[in-house]
Design a protein around this motif. Sequence first.
Motif, PDB file in Angstrom:
ATOM      1  N   GLY A 137      16.025   3.067  16.096  1.00  0.00           N
ATOM      2  CA  GLY A 137      15.679   2.739  14.726  1.00  0.00           C
ATOM      3  C   GLY A 137      14.841   3.814  14.098  1.00  0.00           C
ATOM      4  O   GLY A 137      14.415   4.776  14.754  1.00  0.00           O
ATOM      5  N   ALA A 138      14.608   3.647  12.799  1.00  0.00           N
ATOM      6  CA  ALA A 138      13.754   4.571  12.052  1.00  0.00           C
ATOM      7  C   ALA A 138      12.320   4.057  12.116  1.00  0.00           C
ATOM      8  O   ALA A 138      12.029   2.951  11.651  1.00  0.00           O
ATOM      9  CB  ALA A 138      14.226   4.677  10.608  1.00  0.00           C
ATOM     10  N   MET A 139      11.423   4.848  12.713  1.00  0.00           N
ATOM     11  CA  MET A 139      10.034   4.428  12.867  1.00  0.00           C
ATOM     12  C   MET A 139       9.149   5.100  11.832  1.00  0.00           C
ATOM     13  O   MET A 139       9.241   6.307  11.603  1.00  0.00           O
ATOM     14  CB  MET A 139       9.517   4.788  14.270  1.00  0.00           C
ATOM     15  N   ASN A 140       8.297   4.314  11.218  1.00  0.00           N
ATOM     16  CA  ASN A 140       7.287   4.845  10.320  1.00  0.00           C
ATOM     17  C   ASN A 140       6.234   5.553  11.158  1.00  0.00           C
ATOM     18  O   ASN A 140       5.569   4.937  11.995  1.00  0.00           O
ATOM     19  CB  ASN A 140       6.658   3.715   9.501  1.00  0.00           C
ATOM     20  N   LEU A 141       6.083   6.843  10.940  1.00  0.00           N
ATOM     21  CA  LEU A 141       5.207   7.644  11.791  1.00  0.00           C
ATOM     22  C   LEU A 141       3.740   7.312  11.604  1.00  0.00           C
ATOM     23  O   LEU A 141       2.920   7.611  12.478  1.00  0.00           O
ATOM     24  CB  LEU A 141       5.442   9.126  11.508  1.00  0.00           C
ATOM     25  N   ASP A 142       3.393   6.705  10.482  1.00  0.00           N
ATOM     26  CA  ASP A 142       2.002   6.345  10.230  1.00  0.00           C
ATOM     27  C   ASP A 142       1.642   4.981  10.806  1.00  0.00           C
ATOM     28  O   ASP A 142       0.552   4.806  11.354  1.00  0.00           O
ATOM     29  CB  ASP A 142       1.718   6.352   8.727  1.00  0.00           C
TER      30      ASP A 142
ATOM     31  N   GLU B 190      -8.338   1.843  17.276  1.00  0.00           N
ATOM     32  CA  GLU B 190      -7.605   0.745  16.637  1.00  0.00           C
ATOM     33  C   GLU B 190      -6.294   1.216  16.026  1.00  0.00           C
ATOM     34  O   GLU B 190      -5.340   0.441  15.942  1.00  0.00           O
ATOM     35  CB  GLU B 190      -8.484   0.075  15.583  1.00  0.00           C
ATOM     36  N   ARG B 191      -6.230   2.453  15.576  1.00  0.00           N
ATOM     37  CA  ARG B 191      -4.977   2.925  14.989  1.00  0.00           C
ATOM     38  C   ARG B 191      -3.886   2.991  16.048  1.00  0.00           C
ATOM     39  O   ARG B 191      -2.728   2.632  15.798  1.00  0.00           O
ATOM     40  CB  ARG B 191      -5.169   4.300  14.354  1.00  0.00           C
ATOM     41  N   SER B 192      -4.238   3.466  17.231  1.00  0.00           N
ATOM     42  CA  SER B 192      -3.251   3.518  18.309  1.00  0.00           C
ATOM     43  C   SER B 192      -2.783   2.116  18.675  1.00  0.00           C
ATOM     44  O   SER B 192      -1.582   1.878  18.880  1.00  0.00           O
ATOM     45  CB  SER B 192      -3.834   4.219  19.534  1.00  0.00           C
ATOM     46  N   ARG B 193      -3.717   1.175  18.743  1.00  0.00           N
ATOM     47  CA  ARG B 193      -3.332  -0.193  19.040  1.00  0.00           C
ATOM     48  C   ARG B 193      -2.445  -0.773  17.947  1.00  0.00           C
ATOM     49  O   ARG B 193      -1.434  -1.441  18.225  1.00  0.00           O
ATOM     50  CB  ARG B 193      -4.563  -1.084  19.216  1.00  0.00           C
ATOM     51  N   ALA B 194      -2.787  -0.506  16.694  1.00  0.00           N
ATOM     52  CA  ALA B 194      -2.004  -1.046  15.582  1.00  0.00           C
ATOM     53  C   ALA B 194      -0.576  -0.512  15.608  1.00  0.00           C
ATOM     54  O   ALA B 194       0.387  -1.263  15.377  1.00  0.00           O
ATOM     55  CB  ALA B 194      -2.682  -0.699  14.264  1.00  0.00           C
ATOM     56  N   ARG B 195      -0.418   0.775  15.880  1.00  0.00           N
ATOM     57  CA  ARG B 195       0.934   1.343  15.942  1.00  0.00           C
ATOM     58  C   ARG B 195       1.710   0.776  17.125  1.00  0.00           C
ATOM     59  O   ARG B 195       2.917   0.530  17.039  1.00  0.00           O
ATOM     60  CB  ARG B 195       0.853   2.867  16.011  1.00  0.00           C
ATOM     61  N   LEU B 196       1.003   0.569  18.221  1.00  0.00           N
ATOM     62  CA  LEU B 196       1.630  -0.024  19.403  1.00  0.00           C
ATOM     63  C   LEU B 196       2.122  -1.434  19.094  1.00  0.00           C
ATOM     64  O   LEU B 196       3.282  -1.793  19.355  1.00  0.00           O
ATOM     65  CB  LEU B 196       0.619  -0.037  20.542  1.00  0.00           C
ATOM     66  N   VAL B 197       1.253  -2.249  18.513  1.00  0.00           N
ATOM     67  CA  VAL B 197       1.597  -3.637  18.210  1.00  0.00           C
ATOM     68  C   VAL B 197       2.723  -3.706  17.186  1.00  0.00           C
ATOM     69  O   VAL B 197       3.656  -4.511  17.315  1.00  0.00           O
ATOM     70  CB  VAL B 197       0.352  -4.395  17.714  1.00  0.00           C
ATOM     71  N   ALA B 198       2.662  -2.853  16.162  1.00  0.00           N
ATOM     72  CA  ALA B 198       3.692  -2.867  15.129  1.00  0.00           C
ATOM     73  C   ALA B 198       5.049  -2.471  15.693  1.00  0.00           C
ATOM     74  O   ALA B 198       6.085  -3.060  15.347  1.00  0.00           O
ATOM     75  CB  ALA B 198       3.299  -1.928  13.990  1.00  0.00           C
TER      76      ALA B 198
ATOM     77  N   SER C  74       8.298  10.866   6.680  1.00  0.00           N
ATOM     78  CA  SER C  74       7.400   9.856   7.230  1.00  0.00           C
ATOM     79  C   SER C  74       8.123   8.936   8.195  1.00  0.00           C
ATOM     80  O   SER C  74       7.522   8.021   8.756  1.00  0.00           O
ATOM     81  CB  SER C  74       6.767   9.025   6.112  1.00  0.00           C
ATOM     82  N   LEU C  75       9.422   9.159   8.376  1.00  0.00           N
ATOM     83  CA  LEU C  75      10.226   8.365   9.298  1.00  0.00           C
ATOM     84  C   LEU C  75      10.872   9.278  10.324  1.00  0.00           C
ATOM     85  O   LEU C  75      11.213  10.421  10.028  1.00  0.00           O
ATOM     86  CB  LEU C  75      11.314   7.585   8.559  1.00  0.00           C
ATOM     87  N   ALA C  76      11.029   8.771  11.528  1.00  0.00           N
ATOM     88  CA  ALA C  76      11.734   9.508  12.578  1.00  0.00           C
ATOM     89  C   ALA C  76      12.648   8.550  13.316  1.00  0.00           C
ATOM     90  O   ALA C  76      12.288   7.386  13.557  1.00  0.00           O
ATOM     91  CB  ALA C  76      10.758  10.148  13.550  1.00  0.00           C
ATOM     92  N   GLY C  77      13.813   9.029  13.677  1.00  0.00           N
ATOM     93  CA  GLY C  77      14.730   8.217  14.461  1.00  0.00           C
ATOM     94  C   GLY C  77      14.348   8.252  15.927  1.00  0.00           C
ATOM     95  O   GLY C  77      14.333   9.315  16.556  1.00  0.00           O
ATOM     96  N   LEU C  78      14.022   7.091  16.473  1.00  0.00           N
ATOM     97  CA  LEU C  78      13.607   6.999  17.876  1.00  0.00           C
ATOM     98  C   LEU C  78      14.478   6.004  18.615  1.00  0.00           C
ATOM     99  O   LEU C  78      14.779   4.910  18.103  1.00  0.00           O
ATOM    100  CB  LEU C  78      12.147   6.533  17.998  1.00  0.00           C
ATOM    101  N   GLY C  79      14.880   6.376  19.803  1.00  0.00           N
ATOM    102  CA  GLY C  79      15.505   5.414  20.688  1.00  0.00           C
ATOM    103  C   GLY C  79      14.449   4.473  21.234  1.00  0.00           C
ATOM    104  O   GLY C  79      13.300   4.878  21.458  1.00  0.00           O
ATOM    105  N   PHE C  80      14.815   3.219  21.466  1.00  0.00           N
ATOM    106  CA  PHE C  80      13.850   2.235  21.979  1.00  0.00           C
ATOM    107  C   PHE C  80      13.552   2.445  23.456  1.00  0.00           C
ATOM    108  O   PHE C  80      12.680   1.775  24.014  1.00  0.00           O
ATOM    109  CB  PHE C  80      14.383   0.811  21.772  1.00  0.00           C
TER     110      PHE C  80
END
Length: 939
Positions: free
Chosen positions: A776-781, A751-759, A724-730
């Motif tokens: 960092g490690a990003m929560n994919l959900d 709204e889910r896309s917006r929520a992930r964007l904002v988070a 459920s986590l992936a390492g992503l460069g910023f």
Amino acid sequence: MPAFTRREFVKNAALAAAATQLVSSLRAADAPAAPALTQPVTRKPLPAGLAELHWLEGKTPAALPGATWGAPWPRGKHAKGTDFTLRSTGASGKSLPLQSWSLAYWPDGSLKWTGHALPADAPVSDGYELSAGTPTAPAKPLTATDSSDGIEIDTGLIKARIAKSGRTLIPLITRDGKEILRNGRLVLLRQDSLQAVGEPQPFSGEISEVVLEQNGPVRAVVKISGKHAVAPHGSSASAAASSQSSVARAWLPFVVRLYFYAGGDAVRMIHTIIYDGDEKTDFIRGLGVNFEVPLRGELHDRHVRFSGEDSGLFGEAIRGITGLRRDPGAAIREAQFAGQATPPLAKWNEQVTRNLQYIPAYNDWSLFQSTADGFTIRKRTREGYTWLTSAQGRRAGGLGYVGTPDGGVAFGLRNFWESHPAQLDIRGATTDTANVTVWMWAPDAGAMDLRGYHDGLGQDTYEKQLRGGLEITYEDYEPGFDKPEGVARTSELFLWLLPATPTRARLAELAEAVRTPPQLIARPEYLHACGVFGGIWSPVDVSTPAKAELEKQLDWYFGYYVKQREQHRWYGFWNFGDVMHTYDSDRHEWRYDVGGFAWDNSELSTDLWLWLYFLRTGRADVFRFAEAMTRHTGEVDVHHLGRFAPLGSRHNVLHWGCSAKQLRISTAANRRYYYYLTGDERIGDLMREQLEAARTLVKIPPTRKLAATRESADRARPKIESTSLAGLGFGTDWGSMASAWLTEWERTGDERSRARLVASMATIAKQPRGFFTGSGAMNLDTGAFDISTSDRVSVSHLSAVFGLVEVCAELVQLIDDPAFKKAWLDYCELYSATPEEQQSRLGTRLRGTSLRQGHSRLTAYAARAKGDNALAARAWDEFFGGDDNRESRAARLETKRIDGPAVLNPVDEAPRVSTNGTAQWGLAAIQNLALVSDSLPPR
């Protein structure tokens, strides 16, 4: 400078004035007030809420199969659900039929982009005005009836039946009650080796799903999906029993969209295939669209046409009656040459009519474009007899026709010679039904070869791949990763259902519509005034010598790549649209065969450079170049199914050959421009594919090779076990995900896309070093990043050069997050700051920073946002590389003609020009001019 909201500006000022203030929204929340750095260029004010449109090519189209385009609006101007009306400019100001729909919304819910369609029978004008209002109804409204077994389309001129199952996509199209086209289907020829013996195995497209995506009254869109299945024995797809080994599976998925317009007799087709075979045993020998054309009338009144270069046209009758020993009569000869019905036989010379049966009639016709530089037209009386060479030429226009005075079909394949090998076949012209195939891959060319170009060269460990291949050829190789697994190819076709054989002049007009389909567009000043695409570009301004110098250089770079494409023949089915990465001045050749130096695959944002250059110039040649690149890089350079989907492949000799499968190549950031300007549904599909792209990084971590090498272990991202986590460069990674989420939120309000964007924005800002934390490690959900427990600084010269600047400019404009804005401005300001300032602000001096010129636009962004004149001056210093570097830079723009035995064909080379440098220089020049042009040092 006083702070204005976007709504207040639109309300109280003309759009042209609002445009000059747009970038004030970039100001950091805690920055002191400062005078504006950029003064407005004097331009004719544009009426608020009115979009002025013109034809992209600058002339009214002679053939209009219908037109679709996208139009932007200022924030808060038009509410969701607003109706629009279209009027032609000029004295008449006639209201025209229009269909409209939303493409994107501003955060306040108002319309940001709208899509529009003009019917095929609309009066053509030099320009149009689009505004809110009640649309005019079409004279012949299009209707689409969706039932359980099919879809019926009636444009008012033609009626088409689209099937929902089986092997026939288009069972029938009629005009005035007459059958004009029937049994339209997809065909595929496969063989199990490159040099197979015997006939290839025939397949045909089998429908799995049909969706009516848009239903009139001006435009209808039907999406058909499926796979190719083995053709039934005895079908017309197979001229003989196949001797290939039987492959019973359905394979090669397809997506076809059919477009119909009110009052029109044309059908536009966007055809996509996705390769899912084994490249060592599944060789494509032919790929095409096949249909039947009923033929009525005498053989001497049946006609074949093929377009050549420009307005050139090949035209002959199935049975010719010119050039005979006996003259049938001038009126008869003239009618046949024109494609008209000849007078009754009783009016002919009797010496001809009594011997008609002795004049050969030609059943089969073919135009084969084997390369970008040659095509051949052939005909034969029937199978088993020799082909006659009828004509040869250089670059065919891609249009064919077969028919009679009682009806016929013109068929065209766009980018015909550019995407060679292509072929147009007509069979059965002497029978009651002609069989036509538009081949996107020509059978006469032999089998398509998608195999790797080397055996791995012993690179069986990560160490050898990193220290071997990358070190010497810049190629990131890994066994099994150089497969065309899930790569796609999209083609554009046109069909015209005609009541009779058109005049030669009309067919030339149809051929032009195939080459350059009519496209309406808004002018750069209006696009800029609406505030779209982040406010980091501006229309062309030559008001000072220094600005004019940069504009001239921008023009030079684009023109150079146009010339290089032609001189080095960057054409072909899998190649057209891309450019090469690096030049080899010793061979006077781009490094087409050297590992990672060959095809560019969007490296360092070539796509973005071209699109921003178009936005500011409005030039048709730039649009068409960028359009071809968007089609290519979004399809061929990306894996759409399989292990690597939906990631793209880094630059390589083969577009899919690199083992670095990356978000930075598949990013929606590269597709947004074309999508919003045209409303193209296929591009919309490609951007939506990217919403969950980060999940593939769990299976294929970008730093897997670095983590496996001992000395580089400290540079690798932390190993993450959770699925459920992936390492992503910023930078390249998150910037790509942010582009996908932003686009989906804008398009649908998701709204889910917006929520992930904002988070994700909030948790980047919360990192100990903000963007300088690096990854960092990003929560994919949820999109949220884990907060690092280390205050270590990490920076990469690549982070900001694959769309991060462009997406952050839009995010700062659209989402009010002061902490994120500050984190981004800190990165922009400090990346190229002095070591002393970096030490003071970050506690360390940055290592690994380069591409200083390209990053000058980050400094310019911070300067504009903070109103800091010193930063603005620093941005230009970084851009020019010092005050004494202008002359040496100008020298790089000189080309040298190489001819004679040193090269196969003459070339104009500029050895110091690279695609990476060009793209980054172009983006920096465009964005610096938009943000800090008043601080540009005088020439």
